[in-house]
Design a protein around this motif. Structure first.
Motif, mmCIF file in Angstrom:
data_model
loop_
_atom_site.group_PDB
_atom_site.id
_atom_site.type_symbol
_atom_site.label_atom_id
_atom_site.label_comp_id
_atom_site.label_asym_id
_atom_site.label_seq_id
_atom_site.Cartn_x
_atom_site.Cartn_y
_atom_site.Cartn_z
ATOM 1 N N ASN A 46 43.256 23.818 61.915
ATOM 2 C CA ASN A 46 44.161 22.733 61.853
ATOM 3 C C ASN A 46 45.358 22.891 60.817
ATOM 4 O OD1 ASN A 46 42.704 21.657 63.956
ATOM 5 N ND2 ASN A 46 41.589 20.351 62.883
ATOM 6 N N GLU A 59 44.399 11.799 60.262
ATOM 7 C CA GLU A 59 45.133 12.569 61.192
ATOM 8 C C GLU A 59 46.097 13.413 60.687
ATOM 9 O OE1 GLU A 59 44.669 12.893 64.754
ATOM 10 O OE2 GLU A 59 42.626 12.387 64.173
ATOM 11 N N THR A 60 46.624 13.106 59.478
ATOM 12 C CA THR A 60 47.805 13.961 59.071
ATOM 13 C C THR A 60 47.486 14.780 57.682
ATOM 14 O OG1 THR A 60 48.742 12.046 58.110
ATOM 15 C CG2 THR A 60 49.678 12.508 60.182
ATOM 16 N N VAL A 61 47.916 15.660 57.506
ATOM 17 C CA VAL A 61 47.980 16.356 56.161
ATOM 18 C C VAL A 61 48.177 15.637 54.960
ATOM 19 C CG1 VAL A 61 48.855 18.417 54.889
ATOM 20 C CG2 VAL A 61 48.313 18.682 57.224
ATOM 21 N N ASN A 105 42.430 13.703 55.092
ATOM 22 C CA ASN A 105 43.135 12.546 54.889
ATOM 23 C C ASN A 105 42.948 11.668 56.331
ATOM 24 O OD1 ASN A 105 44.330 11.845 52.425
ATOM 25 N ND2 ASN A 105 46.328 11.694 53.093
ATOM 26 N N ASN A 143 56.954 9.859 53.821
ATOM 27 C CA ASN A 143 56.042 10.763 54.355
ATOM 28 C C ASN A 143 54.715 10.709 53.380
ATOM 29 O OD1 ASN A 143 57.858 11.518 56.355
ATOM 30 N ND2 ASN A 143 58.295 13.394 55.424
ATOM 31 N N LEU A 182 56.869 18.801 52.692
ATOM 32 C CA LEU A 182 56.463 17.909 53.904
ATOM 33 C C LEU A 182 57.113 16.612 53.524
ATOM 34 C CD1 LEU A 182 52.545 18.312 53.375
ATOM 35 C CD2 LEU A 182 53.901 18.354 55.505
ATOM 36 N N LYS A 229 40.127 15.060 61.420
ATOM 37 C CA LYS A 229 40.850 16.450 61.723
ATOM 38 C C LYS A 229 41.317 16.943 60.174
ATOM 39 C CE LYS A 229 44.770 17.997 64.138
ATOM 40 N NZ LYS A 229 46.137 17.893 64.947
ATOM 41 N N ASN A 281 49.566 23.564 61.045
ATOM 42 C CA ASN A 281 50.594 22.623 60.751
ATOM 43 C C ASN A 281 51.808 23.537 60.495
ATOM 44 O OD1 ASN A 281 52.523 21.225 58.542
ATOM 45 N ND2 ASN A 281 51.053 19.522 59.240
#
Ligand code: GSH
Length: 227
Positions: free
Chosen positions: A188, A146-148, A144, A80, A24, A141, A192
Motif C-alpha cells: 500500500n 486510510e491515508t499516509v 494512521n 494535508n 505530501l 491500510k 501511494n
C-alpha cells in the motif's frame, strides 16, 4: 513563501522521510545532495552537533534530525495533515514513531552481522516486527488509518530499504506468510503516488548496500580469524 532547502543523501531513508512529507504537503523546496564522505562546509555549519543529513533550512534557519523536521513540517504547513487531530490518537502516533526509532538498530542488525549473530538478529527483528504487525498496524491500510501519515513516513524505510538490505544480505524477513499485515502495508505504501515517484533508484541503492555489506562481511571474517 520563505525559501525551503533540504540537504540530503541519495541512499538515506532519513532524507526520504522529509522529502515525502514535503511532497505530501505540496511544499516547494530545493534539494541539495550531500557528498557524505567529504561533508560540505555548509552541512558542518548547519548541523554542527551531529554533522548528519537531513537538514531542512526554512527561511535561512536550519532544523536537524528527521523526526524533529517532520514535526516542524506538520506544524508549519498544516494542510494535508499527517498526524491525527485527536490528542490521544496523536499521542499514540508519537509513541509508535518513538518505538520505531528506538528499535531501528534492532531491525537492521541482520545487515551488519553474519552467521549465528545474523540468525539471532533476525529473531530479534521478528519480535519487534510482530509487535508492529499486531499492535500498531492491526487491520488498518496505513498506520494512521486510510491515508499516509507521519507514522508511515517514519516506518517508510521498512517498505523499501529493508527489502534491498534483505536482498544484499541474502535473507528474507518480512513475508506475506509470517507478517501478512506488514507485507500488505508495504504494498500500500509503495503504491501511494507520491511515495512511488520519490524513491531512490533501486540499482543505485543495491550497489551502495552491496559495498557496505562486503566491508561488513570482510570485517566479520577478519574478526573470527582472530585478526
Ligand atoms: N537520527 C538522525 C539520523 C540521520 C543519519 O544517520 N544520517 C546519515 C545518513 S543516513 C548521515 O548523515 N551520516 C553521516 C555520518 O554519520 O557522519 C535523523 O533521524 O535524522
Amino acid at each position: 513563501m520563505e525559501q525551503v532547502k533540504l540537504y540530503g543523501f541519495g541512499p538515506s531513508p532519513f532524507s526520504y522521510r522529509v522529502i515525502w512529507a514535503l511532497k505530501l504537503k505540496g511544499v516547494r523546496f530545493e534539494y541539495i545532495e550531500e557528498n557524505l564522505p567529504v561533508k560540505s562546509p555548509q552541512l558542518l555549519q548547519l548541523n554542527p552537533i551531529h554533522k548528519k543529513v537531513p537538514v531542512l533550512v526554512h527561511g535561512g534557519k536550519p532544523i536537524s534530525e528527521s523526526l524533529v523536521i517532520l514535526e516542524y513540517i506538520e506544524e508549519t504547513w498544516p494542510e494535508n495533515p499527517l498526524l491525527p487531530k485527536d490528542a490521544h490518537e496523536k499521542a499514540m502516533a508519537r509513541f509508535w514513531i518513538r518505538f520505531a526509532q528506538e528499535k531501528y538498530p534492532t531491525l537492521n542488525t541482520f545487515f551488519r552481522t553474519v552467521g549465528q549473530d545474523q540468525e539471532l538478529a533476525i529473531k530479534e527483528a521478528l519480535q519487534v516486527l510482530q509487535i508492529l504487525e499486531d499492535q500498531a498496524l492491526g487491520n488498518k491500510k496505513f498506520f494512521n488509518g486510510e491515508t499516509v501519515g507521519l507514522m508511515d513516513l517514519s516506518f517508510g524505510w521498512l517498505a523499501y530499504w529493508n527489502e534491498c538490505m534483505e536482498e544484499t544480505a541474502g535473507t528474507k524477513i518480512i513475508e506475506s506468510t509470517n507478517l501478512p499485515r506488514l507485507h500488505k502495508w508495504i504494498k500500500n505504501f509503495k503504491q501511494n503516488p507520491i511515495i512511488q515517484e520519490n524513491l531512490p533508484c533501486r540499482d543505485n541503492l543495491l550497489a551502495y548496500l552491496r559495498t557496505k555489506r562486503e566491508k561488513i562481511v570482510l570485517r566479520c571474517s577478519l574478526t573470527s580469524n582472530g585478526h
